[in-house]
Design a protein around this motif. Structure first.
Motif, PDB file in Angstrom:
ATOM      1  N   VAL A   1       2.097  -5.164  -2.740  1.00 41.84           N
ATOM      2  CA  VAL A   1       2.699  -5.986  -3.791  1.00 41.84           C
ATOM      3  C   VAL A   1       1.796  -6.079  -5.016  1.00 41.84           C
ATOM      4  O   VAL A   1       2.234  -5.845  -6.152  1.00 41.84           O
ATOM      5  CB  VAL A   1       3.029  -7.397  -3.260  1.00 41.84           C
ATOM      6  CG1 VAL A   1       3.563  -8.276  -4.393  1.00 41.84           C
ATOM      7  CG2 VAL A   1       4.039  -7.318  -2.124  1.00 41.84           C
ATOM      8  N   ALA A   2       0.535  -6.432  -4.797  1.00 43.94           N
ATOM      9  CA  ALA A   2      -0.380  -6.617  -5.931  1.00 43.94           C
ATOM     10  C   ALA A   2      -0.591  -5.337  -6.734  1.00 43.94           C
ATOM     11  O   ALA A   2      -0.482  -5.359  -7.971  1.00 43.94           O
ATOM     12  CB  ALA A   2      -1.714  -7.183  -5.441  1.00 43.94           C
ATOM     13  N   PRO A   3      -0.893  -4.199  -6.103  1.00 44.85           N
ATOM     14  CA  PRO A   3      -1.074  -2.979  -6.903  1.00 44.85           C
ATOM     15  C   PRO A   3       0.164  -2.585  -7.697  1.00 44.85           C
ATOM     16  O   PRO A   3       0.059  -2.229  -8.877  1.00 44.85           O
ATOM     17  CB  PRO A   3      -1.427  -1.918  -5.851  1.00 44.85           C
ATOM     18  CG  PRO A   3      -2.025  -2.684  -4.731  1.00 44.85           C
ATOM     19  CD  PRO A   3      -1.266  -3.970  -4.686  1.00 44.85           C
ATOM     20  N   VAL A   4       1.341  -2.646  -7.070  1.00 44.61           N
ATOM     21  CA  VAL A   4       2.556  -2.224  -7.770  1.00 44.61           C
ATOM     22  C   VAL A   4       2.866  -3.180  -8.919  1.00 44.61           C
ATOM     23  O   VAL A   4       3.085  -2.762 -10.062  1.00 44.61           O
ATOM     24  CB  VAL A   4       3.744  -2.144  -6.799  1.00 44.61           C
ATOM     25  CG1 VAL A   4       5.043  -1.893  -7.561  1.00 44.61           C
ATOM     26  CG2 VAL A   4       3.520  -1.042  -5.770  1.00 44.61           C
ATOM     27  N   SER A   5       2.880  -4.485  -8.629  1.00 48.82           N
ATOM     28  CA  SER A   5       3.255  -5.448  -9.673  1.00 48.82           C
ATOM     29  C   SER A   5       2.217  -5.500 -10.784  1.00 48.82           C
ATOM     30  O   SER A   5       2.571  -5.521 -11.977  1.00 48.82           O
ATOM     31  CB  SER A   5       3.437  -6.839  -9.054  1.00 48.82           C
ATOM     32  OG  SER A   5       2.239  -7.294  -8.451  1.00 48.82           O
ATOM     33  N   GLU A   6       0.946  -5.511 -10.442  1.00 48.88           N
ATOM     34  CA  GLU A   6      -0.089  -5.597 -11.469  1.00 48.88           C
ATOM     35  C   GLU A   6      -0.147  -4.340 -12.323  1.00 48.88           C
ATOM     36  O   GLU A   6      -0.422  -4.416 -13.530  1.00 48.88           O
ATOM     37  CB  GLU A   6      -1.446  -5.887 -10.828  1.00 48.88           C
ATOM     38  CG  GLU A   6      -1.552  -7.302 -10.270  1.00 48.88           C
ATOM     39  CD  GLU A   6      -2.884  -7.573  -9.591  1.00 48.88           C
ATOM     40  OE1 GLU A   6      -3.751  -6.667  -9.588  1.00 48.88           O
ATOM     41  OE2 GLU A   6      -3.064  -8.686  -9.052  1.00 48.88           O
ATOM     42  N   GLU A   7       0.095  -3.187 -11.739  1.00 46.97           N
ATOM     43  CA  GLU A   7       0.085  -1.965 -12.543  1.00 46.97           C
ATOM     44  C   GLU A   7       1.287  -1.903 -13.477  1.00 46.97           C
ATOM     45  O   GLU A   7       1.165  -1.459 -14.625  1.00 46.97           O
ATOM     46  CB  GLU A   7       0.033  -0.732 -11.641  1.00 46.97           C
ATOM     47  CG  GLU A   7      -1.284  -0.560 -10.903  1.00 46.97           C
ATOM     48  CD  GLU A   7      -2.482  -0.740 -11.816  1.00 46.97           C
ATOM     49  OE1 GLU A   7      -2.525  -0.074 -12.872  1.00 46.97           O
ATOM     50  OE2 GLU A   7      -3.355  -1.555 -11.494  1.00 46.97           O
ATOM     51  N   VAL A   8       2.459  -2.335 -13.015  1.00 49.27           N
ATOM     52  CA  VAL A   8       3.618  -2.377 -13.896  1.00 49.27           C
ATOM     53  C   VAL A   8       3.360  -3.351 -15.041  1.00 49.27           C
ATOM     54  O   VAL A   8       3.670  -3.066 -16.209  1.00 49.27           O
ATOM     55  CB  VAL A   8       4.885  -2.780 -13.112  1.00 49.27           C
ATOM     56  CG1 VAL A   8       6.041  -3.046 -14.069  1.00 49.27           C
ATOM     57  CG2 VAL A   8       5.273  -1.689 -12.124  1.00 49.27           C
ATOM     58  N   LEU A   9       2.764  -4.512 -14.732  1.00 52.81           N
ATOM     59  CA  LEU A   9       2.529  -5.525 -15.752  1.00 52.81           C
ATOM     60  C   LEU A   9       1.412  -5.135 -16.714  1.00 52.81           C
ATOM     61  O   LEU A   9       1.564  -5.246 -17.935  1.00 52.81           O
ATOM     62  CB  LEU A   9       2.196  -6.864 -15.090  1.00 52.81           C
ATOM     63  CG  LEU A   9       3.335  -7.542 -14.318  1.00 52.81           C
ATOM     64  CD1 LEU A   9       2.794  -8.731 -13.521  1.00 52.81           C
ATOM     65  CD2 LEU A   9       4.428  -7.998 -15.267  1.00 52.81           C
ATOM     66  N   PHE A  10       0.283  -4.672 -16.169  1.00 56.51           N
ATOM     67  CA  PHE A  10      -0.891  -4.444 -17.007  1.00 56.51           C
ATOM     68  C   PHE A  10      -0.923  -3.046 -17.613  1.00 56.51           C
ATOM     69  O   PHE A  10      -1.044  -2.887 -18.829  1.00 56.51           O
ATOM     70  CB  PHE A  10      -2.173  -4.707 -16.214  1.00 56.51           C
ATOM     71  CG  PHE A  10      -2.452  -6.170 -16.038  1.00 56.51           C
ATOM     72  CD1 PHE A  10      -3.203  -6.858 -16.975  1.00 56.51           C
ATOM     73  CD2 PHE A  10      -1.940  -6.864 -14.961  1.00 56.51           C
ATOM     74  CE1 PHE A  10      -3.450  -8.210 -16.841  1.00 56.51           C
ATOM     75  CE2 PHE A  10      -2.168  -8.219 -14.812  1.00 56.51           C
ATOM     76  CZ  PHE A  10      -2.927  -8.904 -15.752  1.00 56.51           C
ATOM     77  N   ARG A  11      -0.852  -2.015 -16.796  1.00 55.99           N
ATOM     78  CA  ARG A  11      -0.867  -0.673 -17.355  1.00 55.99           C
ATOM     79  C   ARG A  11       0.510  -0.287 -17.893  1.00 55.99           C
ATOM     80  O   ARG A  11       0.612   0.388 -18.916  1.00 55.99           O
ATOM     81  CB  ARG A  11      -1.338   0.337 -16.302  1.00 55.99           C
ATOM     82  CG  ARG A  11      -2.759   0.800 -16.478  1.00 55.99           C
ATOM     83  CD  ARG A  11      -3.776  -0.337 -16.436  1.00 55.99           C
ATOM     84  NE  ARG A  11      -3.770  -1.042 -15.160  1.00 55.99           N
ATOM     85  CZ  ARG A  11      -4.550  -2.075 -14.880  1.00 55.99           C
ATOM     86  NH1 ARG A  11      -5.387  -2.541 -15.792  1.00 55.99           N
ATOM     87  NH2 ARG A  11      -4.484  -2.668 -13.702  1.00 55.99           N
TER      88      ARG A  11
END
Length: 323
Positions: free
Chosen positions: A228-238
Motif C-alpha cells: 500500500v505505502a509504496p504504490v500510494s506514495e509513489e503515485v502521490l509523490f513521484r
C-alpha cells in the motif's frame, strides 16, 4: 517540542524555500503563465509555462532505431516525465496533500500531541490505508479527465523488466549511503542530540514489527508497508507532486523539493536524511524510465527488505544491530 520536531520542521521549511525560490526564478526568466497573451511583434514567442525539453510521450517509437543511443533504445533518458498537463489549480491540490501530511507536525506545534509513542493497532493501520486511498483518489480525480492513468504514469513501459535491475541498484545504493552515515558518526551524533539510547528513534511502523504479536495485524501491517505505502506514495509523490512542481519550478528544484517533503512527512529525524536520499533516487528512476513502475519497484524492495529483516530478527533467524 524537541530536536526531532525542529529537524522535521526545518525539512519542510527548506522544501518550501526551494519551491518559492524556484518559482520566482522561473517567473523572472520567462516561465510566468498568462491565460490570454497580448499581441506580440512578429517572431516573439508568448510567455507561457514551459516544461523544458520534454518529449510528447515517453514511449514514442524512434524514427531510426539503429541511430538512437543505447539508453534511448532501452527506453531510458534523463527527462522522461512529462508535465505539460498541469495547471495552477494543481498547486492547490498539491498544497492540500502536503498539508494533510503536515497535520501531525502542526498538532505537535500546538501541543495537542505528547511525546508518548503511538500504539499501532488494527484501527490505525486501516486508517492509514483509507487515508492513502483517499489521497490517491483525489489525485486520480484531478488528472483522469485530462489524461488516462496509463499514459500519465507510464504504465505501458515496454522495458518494464529493467525494474528488476533498478530496484536492487536503488536499494543497495541507499544502504551504502546509510552505511556511510553510520561510519561518519552521523547517527550517533543525532541520537545524542535527541537524548536517545541504543535502539531508540526508529520509525513507529518499523518498531511496531518488534512489538506486534497478533498474526492478522502483523500481516496487515506488512501488506501496508510493502504494497500500500509504496504504490500510494509513489503515485502521490513521484506521479503527481514531482511533475506538478517540475512544471512550475523546473526539474532540478522539483527533485529536491519532492525529496525533502517525502522525507519530512515520515516525521522521523533518524530517517530524514536516508529517506531524502532514497527519494532523490526514486525521482531519478522515474525520469530515467518515464514509468511509475521503476520507483514503485525500488520502494517496494526497500520496504520489503526492511520488513523482512525485522521479521527475521523477531523470529530469531538473524540478529539486527541495536541502532
Amino acid at each position: 517540542m524537541d530536536f526531532e520536531f525542529y529537524m522535521v520542521a526545518t525539512a519542510f521549511v527548506v522544501a518550501f524555500l526551494v519551491f518559492g525560490v524556484g518559482f520566482l526564478v522561473r517567473w523572472r526568466t520567462g516561465g510566468g503563465a498568462v491565460s490570454t497573451p497580448p499581441p506580440l511583434p512578429a517572431g516573439v514567442e508568448p510567455v507561457t509555462w514551459q516544461c523544458p525539453t520534454e518529449v510528447t510521450t515517453p514511449y514514442a517509437p524512434p524514427q531510426s532505431e539503429g541511430s538512437q543511443p543505447l539508453a534511448r533504445r532501452l527506453g531510458l533518458s534523463l527527462n522522461r516525465v512529462s508535465c505539460r498537463i498541469y495547471r495552477p489549480m494543481d498547486l492547490v491540490l498539491m498544497a492540500f496533500l502536503v498539508g494533510i501530511y503536515m497535520v501531525p507536525l502542526l498538532l505537535d506545534l500546538v501541543g495537542t500531541t505528547g511525546n508518548a509513542p503511538v500504539e499501532i493497532g488494527m484501527e490505525a493501520v486501516i486508517g492509514t490505508i483509507v487515508t492513502q486511498t483517499f489521497m490517491v483518489a483525489l489525485v486520480l480525480g484531478m488528472v483522469v479527465w485530462r489524461l488516462s492513468p496509463a499514459t500519465w504514469l507510464g504504465l505501458g513501459w515496454p522495458q518494464w523488466r529493467w525494474v528488476f535491475l533498478l530496484a536492487p541498484v536503488g536499494v543497495l545504493s541507499t544502504w551504502a549511503f546509510m552505511a556511510g552515515l553510520e561510519a561518519w558518526g552521523y547517527n550517533l551524533w543525532l541520537q545524542e542530540a535527541m537524548g536517545l539510547g541504543e535502539g531508540e528513534g526508529q520509525q513507529e511502523v518499523v518498531s511496531a514489527f518488534s512489538s506486534v504479536k497478533d498474526p492478522i495485524l502483523l500481516g496487515l501491517l506488512s501488506f501496508t508497508a510493502v504494497i500500500v505505502a509504496p504504490v500510494s506514495e509513489e503515485v502521490l509523490f513521484r506521479g503527481y507532486l514531482y511533475p506538478v512542481s517540475k512544471r512550475f519550478i523546473g526539474r532540478a528544484p522539483a527533485v529536491l523539493f519532492s525529496a525533502l517533503v517525502f522525507a519530512a512527512i515520515h516525521h522521523n529525524a533518524l530517517a530524514l536524511v536516508p529517506l531524502c536520499f532514497l527519494a532523490l533516487l526514486l525521482a531519478l528512476s522515474y525520469e530515467l524510465t518515464g514509468s511509475i513502475w521503476a520507483p514503485i519497484g525500488i520502494h517496494m524492495l526497500f520496504n520489503g527488505a526492511t520488513v523482512g529483516f525485522q521479521l527475521a530478527s523477531n523470529w530469531g533467524w538473524i540478529a539486527l544491530p541495536e541502532s
